[in-house]
Write an enzyme that holds these catalytic residues in place. Structure first.
Site, PDB file in Angstrom:
ATOM      1  N   ASP A  89      -7.586  66.600  12.119  1.00 53.43           N
ATOM      2  CA  ASP A  89      -9.018  65.844  10.852  1.00 53.43           C
ATOM      3  C   ASP A  89     -10.079  64.949  10.598  1.00 53.43           C
ATOM      4  O   ASP A  89     -10.374  65.109  12.000  1.00 53.43           O
ATOM      5  CB  ASP A  89      -8.388  63.848  10.781  1.00 53.43           C
ATOM      6  CG  ASP A  89      -8.709  62.876  10.520  1.00 53.43           C
ATOM      7  OD1 ASP A  89      -8.898  63.397   9.086  1.00 53.43           O
ATOM      8  OD2 ASP A  89      -9.207  61.710  11.199  1.00 53.43           O
ATOM      9  N   ASP A 270     -11.760  65.726   3.536  1.00 49.87           N
ATOM     10  CA  ASP A 270     -10.976  64.943   4.596  1.00 49.87           C
ATOM     11  C   ASP A 270      -9.684  65.751   4.985  1.00 49.87           C
ATOM     12  O   ASP A 270      -8.723  65.083   3.662  1.00 49.87           O
ATOM     13  CB  ASP A 270     -11.042  63.305   4.107  1.00 49.87           C
ATOM     14  CG  ASP A 270     -10.447  62.512   5.502  1.00 49.87           C
ATOM     15  OD1 ASP A 270      -9.805  63.288   6.449  1.00 49.87           O
ATOM     16  OD2 ASP A 270     -11.201  61.400   5.424  1.00 49.87           O
TER      17      ASP A 270
END
Length: 380
Positions: A89, A270
């Site tokens: 992430d 992201d």
């Protein structure tokens, strides 16, 4: 991290189903309720660590694509190694997995780190907590050997969850954050920085290739870039400031008309977010422009109309990144078509968009810590 997305079951004219209304129904609860994720994982089971590739200057680590919603890979922690599936992430900085201290229902459904079985484990007395979009965790910082394929980080600080809420039914065990150290909730040095400091990677860069249509082949690579995963040249975009993977976006347009980000805005790149997210009023306008109708928690369109919908263009650093309807319209488990545009759950002072996996499936992404920039190119 912002990867938790709302996917409520709805009634739609093409796919009618009756369900009781609930205040919030997350994607993981929807899918886990039908046991679809567990079945999918069993049908597509393989040991990711066995096919990690380490070249002289580049480590390529495979990721598993779960219904175009999650991209996760395995790591090991401890001596001897214990395996965990994690989301890689770029929206967060902390590495954490469930611990055998944890008695929350979410922990009992995932692999838990058994510290007594590791000879290299070291516990601290530092605690921390993280609140995500649809869940929270509280944990304690520990140290042990962590491996991503052939990359080894010794005495790596990481989090062990003591309590978890909202993570029942998700297909992965924990999170491996790849953002800058300054946004770490635990205060621990992120694993990428530790690997860089130990000289385990040749260049301070990592990159993502995310496959489409649930296909295999997704990877995260460390220490360099494999040019076979993209077409043309990488277009580099400087970060607004070092410390977060946020760039300036010029505008968002449809049919050559600006529909959002009219005066410029911020864009968070992201990998931990499934969708494209933005301010509510602007997202609502996009839904209206594409004829999407709110049913439950998603905006649906007729699947027969997808080919007639216009592309949406994100202009970044003067370069147009086109996202066709076939990319921003997804299908749910019943084959119904819905928009991947969602409103953000927070309201920052400046207009901010989150470019998640819907965008990153189209564009190979390189995160260059050495030069504080992001590279984008058309994915193969």
């Amino acid at each position: 991290m912002k990867w938790l997305v709302l996917l409520g079951l709805v009634a739609f004219s093409e796919c009618i189903v009756k369900i009781p209304l609930r205040r919030v129904k997350t994607m993981r609860k929807t899918l886990s309720g039908k046991n679809m994720l567990n079945n999918f994982l069993k049908e597509h089971a393989y040991r990711l660590s066995q096919i990690s590739f380490h070249g002289s200057n580049l480590t390529i680590h495979p990721l598993r694509n779960i219904r175009d919603l999650f991209y996760m890979g395995n790591i090991t922690i401890g001596t001897p190694p214990q395996e965990f599936l994690v989301v890689f992430d770029t929206g967060s900085s902390d590495l954490w997995v469930p611990s055998d201290f944890c008695t929350s229902p979410a922990c009992s459904k995932h692999f838990r780190f058994r510290h007594l079985q590791s000879s290299t484990f070291r516990l601290t007395n530092k605690t921390f907590s993280i609140e995500y979009g649809s869940g929270t965790m509280e944990g304690i910082v520990a140290h042990d050997t962590v491996r991503i394929g052939d990359l080894v980080s010794t005495d790596q600080p990481f989090g062990l969850s003591m309590t978890e809420s909202g993570f029942e039914g998700i297909p992965f065990d924990g999170v491996l954050g790849l953002n800058y150290p300054n946004i770490s909730f635990s205060g621990a040095i992120p694993i990428f920085d530790k690997l860089k400091n130990q000289g385990a990677i040749s260049e301070p860069v990592f990159a993502f290739y995310l496959s489409k249509d649930e296909q295999e082949g997704s990877v995260v690579m460390f220490g360099g870039v494999d040019h076979r995963y993209y077409k043309g040249e990488l277009k580099w975009v400087p970060l607004i400031e070092a410390g977060d993977w946020i760039v300036h976006m010029d505008c968002i347009s449809m049919r050559r008309k600006v529909i959002a980000c009219s005066g410029g805005c911020e864009a968070v790149v992201d990998t931990g977010v499934s969708m494209i997210k933005g301010p509510k009023t602007l997202v609502d306008n996009i839904q209206k422009l594409i004829g999407a109708t709110l049913r439950g928690f998603k905006h649906y369109v007729s699947c027969s109309a997808v080919d007639t919908l216009p592309s949406i263009t994100f202009t970044i650093n003067g370069i147009n990144y086109r996202v066709p309807a076939r990319a921003y319209i997804l299908k749910d488990s019943r084959g119904c078509c819905y928009s991947s545009f969602q409103e953000t759950t927070v309201s920052p002072s400046t207009e901010t968009w989150i470019l998640g996996d819907v965008f990153l499936r189209l564009y190979f992404s390189v995160f260059d810590r050495g030069n504080d920039r992001i590279g984008l190119a058309r994915a193969v």
